[in-house]
Scaffold this active site. Structure first.
Site, PDB file in Angstrom:
ATOM      1  N   SER A 145    -129.465 -24.283 -28.313  1.00  0.00           N
ATOM      2  CA  SER A 145    -128.469 -25.261 -27.932  1.00  0.00           C
ATOM      3  C   SER A 145    -127.704 -25.099 -26.866  1.00  0.00           C
ATOM      4  O   SER A 145    -127.753 -24.002 -26.147  1.00  0.00           O
ATOM      5  CB  SER A 145    -127.463 -24.697 -29.354  1.00  0.00           C
ATOM      6  OG  SER A 145    -126.183 -25.503 -29.225  1.00  0.00           O
ATOM      7  N   TYR A 159    -122.221 -17.949 -33.366  1.00  0.00           N
ATOM      8  CA  TYR A 159    -123.482 -19.119 -33.123  1.00  0.00           C
ATOM      9  C   TYR A 159    -124.073 -19.247 -31.733  1.00  0.00           C
ATOM     10  O   TYR A 159    -125.180 -19.280 -31.583  1.00  0.00           O
ATOM     11  CB  TYR A 159    -123.004 -20.409 -33.880  1.00  0.00           C
ATOM     12  CG  TYR A 159    -123.946 -21.602 -33.522  1.00  0.00           C
ATOM     13  CD1 TYR A 159    -124.927 -21.761 -34.497  1.00  0.00           C
ATOM     14  CD2 TYR A 159    -123.670 -22.480 -32.607  1.00  0.00           C
ATOM     15  CE1 TYR A 159    -125.699 -22.839 -34.277  1.00  0.00           C
ATOM     16  CE2 TYR A 159    -124.500 -23.287 -32.450  1.00  0.00           C
ATOM     17  CZ  TYR A 159    -125.583 -23.766 -33.272  1.00  0.00           C
ATOM     18  OH  TYR A 159    -126.357 -24.700 -33.109  1.00  0.00           O
TER      19      TYR A 159
END
Ligand code: NAP
Length: 250
Positions: A145, A159
């Site tokens: 990501s 995350y």
């Protein structure tokens, strides 16, 4: 037993994984769609792929659990044949909050779900693909990501850190198996329209943030799938340890 190329897409029932599974099926891969709990979306996608003549199975497995990962790969060995491509895509995030409010349980669950899972699936794929172990090679594509670089302050640093670990996994493993017929590559999506943002408590998150994106819009799962497919295909035959950022310039 099929002679087709075989792909396993973890978390393939929805979002980026589903778009990827469909693209591989359209390109004549036999596809294993792994899911954790949403059997309905995974099974609907299997039906959609079978309707255009594709070979496809759905396998329930929580890829953060070792026994489930072993069962997932053994099911694919038995039902589709030797895996040629692994797309490590299954991931999750939790309610947006600052680090000072995070419990150890929350942090551990994000890391196990997003990091341990990728390591376990890579391990099982390498065992089957490595020419050092009698395999014929293969490709692993990890879905990281843009959060690995932004750090996701005030939202979910846990995350973001889990995705930083995926970048390091990609780098290390790509070098470890480069001479064994296995390429390991990575995509780093930015803000993509999927259900994931709702899990952080803000379904309309992209609308809030899209003016920060140089291209002034969020991305589609299909736009990420195209890069995943390219990194897995022979078209990228000299790319390993490669990172493709799909962020609209963010
Ligand atoms: P999504 O729509 O929420 O889909 C997540 C998928 O992962 C679901 O299919 C879910 O299974 C599966 N999953 C989660 N944990 C699992 C586990 N332990 N075992 C098996 N399956 C599991 O999310 P998405 O946006 O497509 O995310 C896909 C990947 O892209 C993730 O790694 C995410 O971090 C990454 N990503 C997304 C964005 C974005 O903006 N959307 C940006 C950058 C990176 P069920 O269907 O059974 O629930």
């Amino acid at each position: 037993m099929s002679k087709q190329k075989v792909v396993i897409v973890t978390g393939g029932g929805r979002g980026i994984g589903a778009a990827s599974a469909k693209l591989f099926a359209q390109n004549a891969y036999a596809v294993c769609i792994n899911y954790k709990s949403n059997a309905e979306s995974a099974n609907a996608l299997v039906q959609e792929i079978k309707a255009f003549g594709g070979e496809c199975i759905a396998v329930q497995a929580d890829v953060s659990k070792e026994d489930d990962v072993l069962r997932l790969f053994e099911t694919v060995d038995r039902e589709l044949g030797l895996v040629s491509v692994l797309v490590n895509n299954a991931g999750m995030l939790k309610q947006q909050m600052r680090l000072e409010d995070m419990s150890a349980d929350r942090i551990n669950s994000v890391l196990i779900n997003n990091v341990t899972s990728y390591f376990l699936c890579c391990r099982e794929a390498v065992k089957r693909m490595s020419t050092r172990r009698g395999g014929v090679g293969g490709v692993i594509v990890n879905v990281s990501s843009g959060a690995a670089r932004s750090g996701s302050p005030n939202e979910y640093i846990d995350y973001a850190a889990s995705k930083g670990a995926i970048d390091t996994l990609t780098k290390g493993l790509s070098l470890e198996v480069a001479a064994e017929g296995i390429r390991v590559n990575c995509v780093r999506p930015g803000l993509i329209y999927t259900d994931m943002h709702a899990d952080g408590g803000e379904p309309e998150r992209i609308e809030r943030l899209k003016s920060n994106i140089p291209m002034q819009r969020g991305g589609l799962p299909e736009e990420v799938a195209e890069a995943i497919y390219w990194l897995a295909s022979e078209k990228s035959s000299f790319a390993t340890g490669a990172f493709v950022d799909l962020t609209g310039g963010l």
